[in-house]
Write a protein that holds these residues in place. Structure first.
Motif, PDB file in Angstrom:
ATOM      1  N   GLY A  16      -0.194  -2.251  -2.276  1.00 47.84           N
ATOM      2  CA  GLY A  16       0.030  -2.946  -1.012  1.00 47.84           C
ATOM      3  C   GLY A  16       0.842  -2.117  -0.038  1.00 47.84           C
ATOM      4  N   ALA A  17       1.865  -1.413  -0.540  1.00 50.55           N
ATOM      5  CA  ALA A  17       2.666  -0.553   0.327  1.00 50.55           C
ATOM      6  C   ALA A  17       1.825   0.582   0.905  1.00 50.55           C
ATOM      7  N   LEU A  18       0.949   1.133   0.097  1.00 49.42           N
ATOM      8  CA  LEU A  18       0.055   2.195   0.580  1.00 49.42           C
ATOM      9  C   LEU A  18      -0.886   1.655   1.659  1.00 49.42           C
ATOM     10  N   VAL A  19      -1.454   0.495   1.418  1.00 47.95           N
ATOM     11  CA  VAL A  19      -2.336  -0.129   2.414  1.00 47.95           C
ATOM     12  C   VAL A  19      -1.542  -0.447   3.687  1.00 47.95           C
ATOM     13  N   GLY A  20      -0.320  -0.951   3.526  1.00 46.44           N
ATOM     14  CA  GLY A  20       0.519  -1.241   4.688  1.00 46.44           C
ATOM     15  C   GLY A  20       0.860   0.007   5.477  1.00 46.44           C
ATOM     16  N   TRP A  21       1.148   1.115   4.771  1.00 47.92           N
ATOM     17  CA  TRP A  21       1.461   2.370   5.458  1.00 47.92           C
ATOM     18  C   TRP A  21       0.244   2.882   6.225  1.00 47.92           C
ATOM     19  N   ILE A  22      -0.926   2.793   5.618  1.00 51.15           N
ATOM     20  CA  ILE A  22      -2.156   3.210   6.315  1.00 51.15           C
ATOM     21  C   ILE A  22      -2.378   2.341   7.546  1.00 51.15           C
ATOM     22  N   ASN A  23      -2.175   1.040   7.390  1.00 46.55           N
ATOM     23  CA  ASN A  23      -2.311   0.120   8.519  1.00 46.55           C
ATOM     24  C   ASN A  23      -1.310   0.479   9.627  1.00 46.55           C
ATOM     25  N   PHE A  24      -0.073   0.766   9.242  1.00 46.69           N
ATOM     26  CA  PHE A  24       0.956   1.163  10.200  1.00 46.69           C
ATOM     27  C   PHE A  24       0.531   2.406  10.981  1.00 46.69           C
ATOM     28  N   ARG A  25       0.031   3.412  10.263  1.00 44.11           N
ATOM     29  CA  ARG A  25      -0.387   4.650  10.918  1.00 44.11           C
ATOM     30  C   ARG A  25      -1.531   4.417  11.907  1.00 44.11           C
ATOM     31  N   ILE A  26      -2.486   3.590  11.524  1.00 43.65           N
ATOM     32  CA  ILE A  26      -3.630   3.325  12.400  1.00 43.65           C
ATOM     33  C   ILE A  26      -3.190   2.540  13.632  1.00 43.65           C
ATOM     34  N   VAL A  27      -2.454   1.447  13.409  1.00 40.41           N
ATOM     35  CA  VAL A  27      -2.036   0.591  14.523  1.00 40.41           C
ATOM     36  C   VAL A  27      -1.134   1.341  15.487  1.00 40.41           C
ATOM     37  N   THR A  28      -0.128   2.039  14.967  1.00 42.83           N
ATOM     38  CA  THR A  28       0.779   2.744  15.878  1.00 42.83           C
ATOM     39  C   THR A  28       0.109   3.940  16.536  1.00 42.83           C
ATOM     40  N   VAL A  61       6.927  -2.339  14.014  1.00 34.72           N
ATOM     41  CA  VAL A  61       5.615  -2.456  13.358  1.00 34.72           C
ATOM     42  C   VAL A  61       5.723  -2.051  11.893  1.00 34.72           C
ATOM     43  N   PHE A  62       6.494  -1.010  11.585  1.00 35.42           N
ATOM     44  CA  PHE A  62       6.664  -0.589  10.198  1.00 35.42           C
ATOM     45  C   PHE A  62       7.287  -1.695   9.362  1.00 35.42           C
ATOM     46  N   VAL A  63       8.382  -2.262   9.853  1.00 36.73           N
ATOM     47  CA  VAL A  63       9.088  -3.311   9.103  1.00 36.73           C
ATOM     48  C   VAL A  63       8.247  -4.581   8.999  1.00 36.73           C
ATOM     49  N   ALA A  64       7.422  -4.839   9.996  1.00 37.68           N
ATOM     50  CA  ALA A  64       6.607  -6.054   9.978  1.00 37.68           C
ATOM     51  C   ALA A  64       5.352  -5.918   9.123  1.00 37.68           C
ATOM     52  N   THR A  65       4.911  -4.706   8.823  1.00 32.87           N
ATOM     53  CA  THR A  65       3.672  -4.565   8.072  1.00 32.87           C
ATOM     54  C   THR A  65       3.855  -4.072   6.652  1.00 32.87           C
ATOM     55  N   VAL A  66       4.537  -2.977   6.463  1.00 29.39           N
ATOM     56  CA  VAL A  66       4.588  -2.351   5.131  1.00 29.39           C
ATOM     57  C   VAL A  66       5.233  -3.273   4.087  1.00 29.39           C
ATOM     58  N   PRO A  67       6.440  -3.798   4.296  1.00 28.05           N
ATOM     59  CA  PRO A  67       7.014  -4.672   3.262  1.00 28.05           C
ATOM     60  C   PRO A  67       6.235  -5.973   3.064  1.00 28.05           C
ATOM     61  N   VAL A  68       5.687  -6.501   4.141  1.00 36.81           N
ATOM     62  CA  VAL A  68       4.931  -7.757   4.020  1.00 36.81           C
ATOM     63  C   VAL A  68       3.671  -7.537   3.191  1.00 36.81           C
ATOM     64  N   VAL A  72       2.640  -9.092  -0.512  1.00 38.16           N
ATOM     65  CA  VAL A  72       1.365  -9.735  -0.811  1.00 38.16           C
ATOM     66  C   VAL A  72       0.694  -9.027  -1.979  1.00 38.16           C
ATOM     67  N   GLY A  73       0.757  -7.701  -1.996  1.00 34.36           N
ATOM     68  CA  GLY A  73       0.189  -6.936  -3.105  1.00 34.36           C
ATOM     69  C   GLY A  73       0.867  -7.256  -4.418  1.00 34.36           C
ATOM     70  N   TYR A  74       2.190  -7.459  -4.395  1.00 32.81           N
ATOM     71  CA  TYR A  74       2.913  -7.816  -5.623  1.00 32.81           C
ATOM     72  C   TYR A  74       2.394  -9.137  -6.189  1.00 32.81           C
ATOM     73  N   PHE A  75       2.323 -10.154  -5.335  1.00 34.95           N
ATOM     74  CA  PHE A  75       1.871 -11.453  -5.816  1.00 34.95           C
ATOM     75  C   PHE A  75       0.401 -11.432  -6.223  1.00 34.95           C
TER      76      PHE A  75
END
Length: 82
Positions: A16-28, A61-68, A72-75
């Protein structure tokens, strides 16, 4: 009694963190590119203020996406893996 941290959940959180980081990079990447195209700074002080706002936007954007998404990935991993 189950443990508080499950191995499957940790794997899910890492994915999930990897997916969040990729999402962060694309969005920003897209957003900052568009914002820089709209920049109408007249002097160096305005340019510095604009760049400061971009840094703030990236942090938010980083704080709002990567940890969230990691959460979700953890659960999700815990649900699938037990």
């Amino acid at each position: 009694m189950s443990s508080l941290i499950s191995p499957a959940g940790v794997v899910g959180a890492c994915i999930g963190a990897l997916v969040g980081w990729i999402n962060f990079r694309i969005v920003t990447g897209i957003t900052v590119g568009k914002l820089r195209g709209l920049d109408r700074s007249a002097n160096e002080a305005e340019r510095a203020e604009f760049e400061g706002k971009i840094v703030l936007l990236r942090r938010i954007v980083f704080v709002a996406t990567v940890p969230v998404i990691a959460g979700v990935g953890y659960f999700f991993g815990r649900t699938l893996g037990g």
